[in-house]
Design a protein around this motif. Structure first.
Motif, mmCIF file in Angstrom:
data_model
loop_
_atom_site.group_PDB
_atom_site.id
_atom_site.type_symbol
_atom_site.label_atom_id
_atom_site.label_comp_id
_atom_site.label_asym_id
_atom_site.label_seq_id
_atom_site.Cartn_x
_atom_site.Cartn_y
_atom_site.Cartn_z
ATOM 1 N N VAL A 336 0.852 -1.192 0.000
ATOM 2 C CA VAL A 336 0.000 0.000 0.000
ATOM 3 C C VAL A 336 0.886 1.240 0.000
ATOM 4 C CG1 VAL A 336 -1.899 1.217 1.138
ATOM 5 C CG2 VAL A 336 -1.635 -1.243 1.468
ATOM 6 N N SER A 337 0.549 2.221 -0.788
ATOM 7 C CA SER A 337 1.191 3.533 -0.693
ATOM 8 C C SER A 337 0.115 4.603 -0.884
ATOM 9 C CB SER A 337 2.314 3.700 -1.728
ATOM 10 O OG SER A 337 1.806 3.626 -3.045
ATOM 11 N N VAL A 338 0.331 5.728 -0.227
ATOM 12 C CA VAL A 338 -0.662 6.797 -0.241
ATOM 13 C C VAL A 338 0.046 8.118 -0.518
ATOM 14 C CG1 VAL A 338 -2.491 7.948 1.056
ATOM 15 C CG2 VAL A 338 -2.023 5.530 1.476
ATOM 16 N N GLU A 339 -0.476 8.858 -1.476
ATOM 17 C CA GLU A 339 0.051 10.199 -1.780
ATOM 18 C C GLU A 339 -0.929 11.237 -1.249
ATOM 19 O OE1 GLU A 339 0.515 10.353 -5.968
ATOM 20 O OE2 GLU A 339 1.999 8.719 -6.037
ATOM 21 N N ASP A 359 -9.484 23.867 4.086
ATOM 22 C CA ASP A 359 -8.353 22.988 3.801
ATOM 23 C C ASP A 359 -8.841 21.757 3.049
ATOM 24 O OD1 ASP A 359 -5.823 23.962 5.368
ATOM 25 O OD2 ASP A 359 -7.516 24.278 6.724
ATOM 26 N N GLN A 360 -8.133 21.423 1.998
ATOM 27 C CA GLN A 360 -8.454 20.204 1.244
ATOM 28 C C GLN A 360 -7.223 19.319 1.177
ATOM 29 O OE1 GLN A 360 -10.946 20.097 -2.398
ATOM 30 N NE2 GLN A 360 -9.105 19.311 -3.421
ATOM 31 N N PHE A 361 -7.392 18.057 1.599
ATOM 32 C CA PHE A 361 -6.343 17.059 1.485
ATOM 33 C C PHE A 361 -6.750 16.099 0.370
ATOM 34 C CE2 PHE A 361 -5.936 18.642 5.753
ATOM 35 C CZ PHE A 361 -4.564 18.687 5.966
ATOM 36 N N THR A 362 -5.950 16.051 -0.665
ATOM 37 C CA THR A 362 -6.208 15.128 -1.774
ATOM 38 C C THR A 362 -5.393 13.869 -1.545
ATOM 39 O OG1 THR A 362 -6.593 16.979 -3.289
ATOM 40 C CG2 THR A 362 -6.115 14.809 -4.263
ATOM 41 N N ARG A 363 -6.077 12.730 -1.561
ATOM 42 C CA ARG A 363 -5.440 11.459 -1.209
ATOM 43 C C ARG A 363 -5.542 10.504 -2.395
ATOM 44 N NH1 ARG A 363 -8.047 8.688 3.969
ATOM 45 N NH2 ARG A 363 -9.849 9.038 2.636
ATOM 46 N N VAL A 364 -4.402 9.986 -2.838
ATOM 47 C CA VAL A 364 -4.354 9.000 -3.923
ATOM 48 C C VAL A 364 -3.804 7.704 -3.343
ATOM 49 C CG1 VAL A 364 -3.451 8.419 -6.208
ATOM 50 C CG2 VAL A 364 -3.990 10.812 -5.638
ATOM 51 N N VAL A 365 -4.601 6.641 -3.411
ATOM 52 C CA VAL A 365 -4.236 5.356 -2.814
ATOM 53 C C VAL A 365 -3.764 4.404 -3.907
ATOM 54 C CG1 VAL A 365 -5.059 3.386 -1.461
ATOM 55 C CG2 VAL A 365 -5.920 5.692 -0.972
ATOM 56 N N HIS A 366 -2.592 3.798 -3.699
ATOM 57 C CA HIS A 366 -2.049 2.806 -4.628
ATOM 58 C C HIS A 366 -2.090 1.440 -3.950
ATOM 59 C CE1 HIS A 366 -0.272 5.887 -7.373
ATOM 60 N NE2 HIS A 366 -0.252 6.593 -6.245
ATOM 61 N N ALA A 383 -10.561 3.184 3.475
ATOM 62 C CA ALA A 383 -9.640 4.315 3.670
ATOM 63 C C ALA A 383 -10.331 5.471 4.389
ATOM 64 C CB ALA A 383 -9.089 4.777 2.321
ATOM 65 N N ASP A 384 -11.623 5.657 4.094
ATOM 66 C CA ASP A 384 -12.362 6.759 4.719
ATOM 67 C C ASP A 384 -12.672 6.502 6.191
ATOM 68 O OD1 ASP A 384 -12.334 8.205 2.422
ATOM 69 O OD2 ASP A 384 -14.353 7.635 1.781
#
Length: 409
Positions: A336-339, A359-366, A383-384
């Motif tokens: 798992v990796s998360v950006e 504030d906005q956090f953009t999360r990309v899950v691999h 993830a949520d």
């Protein structure tokens, strides 16, 4: 870190001024710091190293030798031997507070002094030298032009570091009569030698002589690019990091067990210096990090920004939550990796209709592994459910209070 201003009697009963840098948590070990020739306990190197060690749970006593700084007495009547006796007196003071030192740290001539003093401080398990001379007489090069006058008149006033000092013939005789070979060979403690190859005051050959004379366990760390006074903050920080890591091999710094039901430990943040924004972060005795701001914002860029740490918390919690769920289900999730990226974005205020910024956090899950489309979709839902995600979404209450100043004596 809290600092106590104290005095204690030196070798001749004269009051010596000291600072005791204390951890904000439990004291895991105690160190005694000896400053360089004609310096004081408050030079930047001593202050920075002591502060950093205190952040890692090591209390540090740094004091002015007799006749220097804020200590009483006449410098003209002191010697290398009296410095050693002052160190032993400082150790006895700490022992009286149930804080007998396990670690001696000496800078320049103070390094030679701790090597000599070790035999008189039985509690010591480790000795550290910073830019120390192998031969105490090496210090005479600082006033070599006055040696003839000292010999003919018994003393002479010399200027060192822009300040006048009276050097007596007794001082010269004392450093000339001192040899450290036997003391180093029979140190009976672990030794760490730190020295800069570019040291123009005390050459690197001094470190080589100290190291080869000592018996194991012994270690050497080069302070490449550092000046003799360790005047740059990053150099002092590096030295402190190395001392703490090394000391942990020879001194038991296991923290006391928390009582049952104790919540997660306190994370402490302390500014490194009043200049800039560099912050020292200590989470328990084992985990350390720096927080800072980029150069463009007046920082030194030596650590992540505060929002970087928030993003890191979100990313780490997301990854852990996904892994925990996949592990419980027995799904073939290999990695798992998360950006995470953070930004301020415009939002419509639901109450007033006025635009605001949130504030906005953009999360990309691999996700890597032989997972079905249904499994991937479910893991994205999971993830949520990560606790940090929920905290950021629902908000949190921050309670702030002002700590009362530490009493000094």
């Amino acid at each position: 870190m809290p600092t106590e201003q104290i005095t204690f009697p030196g070798h001749a009963g004269t009051p010596l001024a000291a600072r005791l840098d204390m951890p904000e948590g439990p004291v895991l070990a105690t160190a005694l710091f000896a400053h360089c020739f004609t310096c004081s306990k408050d030079i930047p190197a001593a202050r920075r190293i002591a502060g950093r060690l205190a952040a890692m749970g090591i209390a540090v006593l740094r004091f002015d030798f007799t006749g220097l700084g804020h200590s009483k007495g006449e410098f003209a009547n002191t010697s290398f031997s009296s410095n050693v006796a002052d160190l032993i007196a400082a150790a006895q003071y700490l022992a009286g507070r149930n804080m007998a030192p396990q670690l001696l740290i000496g800078h320049s001539l103070g390094g030679a002094a701790v090597l000599r003093a070790r035999a008189g401080i039985p509690s010591v398990k480790g000795v550290v030298t910073l830019g120390a001379p192998f031969d105490p007489a090496h210090v005479a090069h600082n006033f070599s032009c006055a040696l003839a006058e000292i010999e003919s008149k018994g003393s002479a006033e010399v200027t060192l570091g822009g300040r006048p000092f009276t050097i007596s013939q007794a001082f010269v005789d004392d450093i000339r009569s001192e040899t450290l070979n036997v003391a180093i060979a029979h140190l009976n403690a672990a030794l760490l030698v730190l020295h800069a190859p570019q040291d123009a005051i005390v050459g690197i050959e001094n470190a080589a002589n100290i190291f080869t004379t000592a018996k194991h366990p012994k270690s050497f760390i080069t302070l490449d690019g550092t000046d003799h006074l360790i005047s740059r903050a990053p150099d002092a920080e590096y030295a402190a990091e190395m001392i703490a890591a090394w000391a942990g091999r020879y001194i038991d710094m296991t923290p006391p067990a928390p009582p049952p039901g104790t919540p997660e430990g306190i994370l402490r943040v302390s500014e490194v210096t009043p200049d800039g924004f560099l912050q020292d972060i200590q989470s328990g005795p084992d985990h350390h990090a720096y927080a800072d701001e980029p150069l463009a914002y007046g920082g030194s860029n030596l650590g992540m920004s505060p929002y970087g740490f928030v993003s890191a918390g979100l990313g780490a919690c997301t990854s852990m939550t996904i892994r925990m769920y996949a592990r419980r289900k027995g799904w073939p999730l290999q990695q798992v990796s998360v950006e995470i990226s953070h930004d301020k974005v415009h939002a419509q205020d639901a109450t007033t209709g006025n635009p605001s910024r949130i504030d906005q956090f953009t999360r990309v899950v691999h996700l890597q592994g032989d997972l079905s489309a249904e499994q991937r979709s479910r893991l994205l839902e999971i993830a949520d459910k990560c606790p940090v995600h929920r905290t950021l979404e629902h908000g949190a209450r921050v309670v702030t209070r002002l700590q009362s100043p530490l009493a000094t004596s």
